[in-house]
Design a protein around this motif. Structure first.
Motif, mmCIF file in Angstrom:
data_model
loop_
_atom_site.group_PDB
_atom_site.id
_atom_site.type_symbol
_atom_site.label_atom_id
_atom_site.label_comp_id
_atom_site.label_asym_id
_atom_site.label_seq_id
_atom_site.Cartn_x
_atom_site.Cartn_y
_atom_site.Cartn_z
ATOM 1 N N GLY A 52 1.345 0.642 -10.115
ATOM 2 C CA GLY A 52 2.387 -0.354 -10.500
ATOM 3 C C GLY A 52 3.174 -1.080 -9.540
ATOM 4 N N GLN A 53 3.198 -0.611 -8.131
ATOM 5 C CA GLN A 53 4.071 -1.217 -7.200
ATOM 6 C C GLN A 53 3.228 -1.872 -6.187
ATOM 7 O OE1 GLN A 53 7.512 -1.056 -7.343
ATOM 8 N NE2 GLN A 53 7.022 -0.262 -9.336
ATOM 9 N N PRO A 54 3.636 -2.856 -5.681
ATOM 10 C CA PRO A 54 2.686 -3.564 -4.577
ATOM 11 C C PRO A 54 2.669 -2.725 -3.400
ATOM 12 C CG PRO A 54 5.094 -4.672 -4.984
ATOM 13 C CD PRO A 54 4.902 -3.699 -5.975
ATOM 14 N N VAL A 55 1.365 -3.008 -2.716
ATOM 15 C CA VAL A 55 1.440 -2.581 -1.295
ATOM 16 C C VAL A 55 1.169 -3.351 -0.279
ATOM 17 C CG1 VAL A 55 -0.367 -1.120 -0.121
ATOM 18 C CG2 VAL A 55 0.288 -0.539 -2.439
ATOM 19 N N ALA A 56 2.118 -3.310 0.873
ATOM 20 C CA ALA A 56 2.076 -4.204 1.820
ATOM 21 C C ALA A 56 0.356 -4.520 2.295
ATOM 22 C CB ALA A 56 2.973 -3.574 3.054
ATOM 23 N N ALA A 57 0.357 -5.600 2.826
ATOM 24 C CA ALA A 57 -0.846 -6.081 3.391
ATOM 25 C C ALA A 57 -1.464 -5.279 4.534
ATOM 26 C CB ALA A 57 -0.782 -7.632 3.777
ATOM 27 N N THR A 58 -0.527 -4.653 5.477
ATOM 28 C CA THR A 58 -0.882 -3.927 6.371
ATOM 29 C C THR A 58 0.013 -2.608 6.348
ATOM 30 O OG1 THR A 58 0.438 -5.128 8.087
ATOM 31 C CG2 THR A 58 -1.875 -5.796 8.023
ATOM 32 N N ILE A 59 -0.355 -1.652 6.853
ATOM 33 C CA ILE A 59 0.316 -0.407 7.141
ATOM 34 C C ILE A 59 0.075 0.196 8.224
ATOM 35 C CG2 ILE A 59 0.916 1.860 5.935
ATOM 36 C CD1 ILE A 59 -0.134 1.007 3.425
ATOM 37 N N ASN A 60 1.041 0.320 9.170
ATOM 38 C CA ASN A 60 0.934 0.740 10.647
ATOM 39 C C ASN A 60 -0.148 -0.048 11.200
ATOM 40 O OD1 ASN A 60 2.527 3.035 10.253
ATOM 41 N ND2 ASN A 60 0.795 3.993 9.314
ATOM 42 N N GLY A 61 -0.170 -1.343 10.910
ATOM 43 C CA GLY A 61 -0.926 -2.453 11.408
ATOM 44 C C GLY A 61 -2.563 -2.519 11.024
ATOM 45 N N LYS A 62 -2.784 -1.716 9.952
ATOM 46 C CA LYS A 62 -4.055 -1.419 9.190
ATOM 47 C C LYS A 62 -4.164 -1.968 7.780
ATOM 48 C CE LYS A 62 -5.387 2.386 12.194
ATOM 49 N NZ LYS A 62 -5.730 3.949 11.953
ATOM 50 N N MET A 63 -5.069 -2.745 7.619
ATOM 51 C CA MET A 63 -5.183 -3.267 6.088
ATOM 52 C C MET A 63 -5.845 -1.906 5.119
ATOM 53 S SD MET A 63 -7.631 -5.821 4.202
ATOM 54 C CE MET A 63 -9.057 -4.975 4.693
ATOM 55 N N PRO A 64 -5.047 -1.459 4.240
ATOM 56 C CA PRO A 64 -5.330 -0.494 3.313
ATOM 57 C C PRO A 64 -6.724 -0.966 2.555
ATOM 58 C CG PRO A 64 -3.454 -1.356 2.541
ATOM 59 C CD PRO A 64 -3.559 -2.026 3.682
ATOM 60 N N PHE A 65 -7.733 -0.294 2.484
ATOM 61 C CA PHE A 65 -8.897 -0.573 1.809
ATOM 62 C C PHE A 65 -9.714 0.429 1.249
ATOM 63 C CE2 PHE A 65 -10.631 0.177 5.947
ATOM 64 C CZ PHE A 65 -11.942 0.529 5.622
ATOM 65 N N ILE A 66 -10.671 0.066 0.447
ATOM 66 C CA ILE A 66 -11.577 0.931 -0.051
ATOM 67 C C ILE A 66 -13.127 0.121 -0.017
ATOM 68 C CG2 ILE A 66 -11.561 0.739 -2.412
ATOM 69 C CD1 ILE A 66 -12.338 3.884 -2.589
ATOM 70 N N GLN A 67 -14.228 0.922 0.452
ATOM 71 C CA GLN A 67 -15.572 0.270 0.501
ATOM 72 C C GLN A 67 -16.525 1.168 0.217
ATOM 73 O OE1 GLN A 67 -16.681 -1.713 4.425
ATOM 74 N NE2 GLN A 67 -18.018 -2.825 3.250
ATOM 75 N N LEU A 68 -17.541 0.786 -0.933
ATOM 76 C CA LEU A 68 -18.315 1.702 -1.375
ATOM 77 C C LEU A 68 -19.908 1.436 -0.959
ATOM 78 C CD1 LEU A 68 -15.965 1.159 -3.677
ATOM 79 C CD2 LEU A 68 -17.163 2.929 -4.824
ATOM 80 N N SER A 69 -20.605 2.136 -0.715
ATOM 81 C CA SER A 69 -21.977 1.686 -0.440
ATOM 82 C C SER A 69 -22.909 2.335 -1.407
ATOM 83 C CB SER A 69 -22.423 2.620 0.999
ATOM 84 O OG SER A 69 -23.773 2.341 1.377
#
Length: 265
Positions: A52-69
């Motif tokens: 429920g809390q916003p996450v910064a667009a970058t963390i330690n200069g990296k975008m947090p993400f997930i990708q499923l194949s």
């Protein structure tokens, strides 16, 4: 009597018609497993909310993400520090993540990564609303929310990259490459890269399919070079199976582990 029989006949006809309509009504309007899976696989989802809390667009200069194949049933992710990965299964809107091995670096804001890993362990279903993906547990409030990222990974791979991390050696990075760091340059759609292994110039061909990449043996000049750095670089390069690009960082990955990391020059 006749009137009574007509009334019975009309009533029976109405009852038969109602039953027939009920039998024809669809009992399952949910999409097939394959159709549901297609909605979230093959896309890159940026983490925008945790608990429920916003996450910064970058963390330690990296975008947090997930990708499923959907090709191999595996996922790759990061929360701004280590590369995360493992396998997943989908069935309609049900999902189960199995955590694999990851890199083991220590970074600032590690609490985001810890909470993100907990989400992957707890999530058992997902919902999609437009460009927003939510990972949920039962019917509770979403554990995490993501926004789809539209980007061309192949284009992002192009350019000149300099190595700043490599696994598989007991020798420290600066000891492997005391004078010059290895570098590699891509110019897709051409599937031949050029570079320097820290001593000799080289060119190398590769096969690429989405985020999957496989390098062939390099062709290099033959200057005598001190140490084992260049040989280590070429040997590890041949083990790479995937790549990931974010901002100015390129990770070359074996299974779920980033075994080489480059910075764009």
């Amino acid at each position: 009597m006749k009137k009574h029989l007509v009334t019975i006949f009309i009533g029976a006809a109405i009852l038969f018609s109602a039953c027939h309509s009920l039998r024809k009504a669809p009992t399952d309007t949910k999409p097939s497993t394959k159709a549901t899976a297609t909605r979230i696989t093959g896309k890159k989802w940026q983490l925008v909310e945790l608990g429920g809390q916003p996450v910064a667009a970058t963390i330690n200069g990296k975008m947090p993400f997930i990708q499923l194949s959907d090709e191999d049933g595996r996922y790759s992710a990061t929360a701004g520090c280590n590369g995360l990965g493992g396998s997943f299964t989908l069935k309609r809107n049900r999902v189960k993540f199995t955590l694999g091995m990851s890199t083991m670096m220590f970074c600032d804001n590690m609490e985001i990564e810890t909470e993100f890993k907990n989400v992957l362990e707890q999530a058992d279903n997902y919902t999609v609303n437009g460009d927003t993906l939510s990972l949920n547990k039962a019917r509770m409030a979403p554990l995490a929310r993501f926004q789809v990222i539209e980007e061309n990974e192949t284009t992002l791979l192009n350019g000149n990259w300099e190595l700043d991390y490599i696994s598989g050696s007991r020798i420290a990075f600066d000891g492997l490459f005391p004078d010059q760091k290895p570098s590699i340059t891509f110019n897709l759609p051409e599937t031949k890269a050029t570079g320097n292994g820290s001593c000799n110039n080289f060119n190398i061909t590769f096969a690429i399919d989405g985020n999957n990449i496989k390098f062939n043996d390099p062709a290099a000049t033959r200057m005598a070079c001190p140490g084992d750095g260049e040989a280590t670089f070429f040997n590890i390069l041949k083990k790479v199976t995937k790549y990931d690009v974010h901002d100015n960082t390129l990770n070359l990955i074996m299974d779920d582990i980033a075994i080489m990391r480059f910075q764009k020059k």
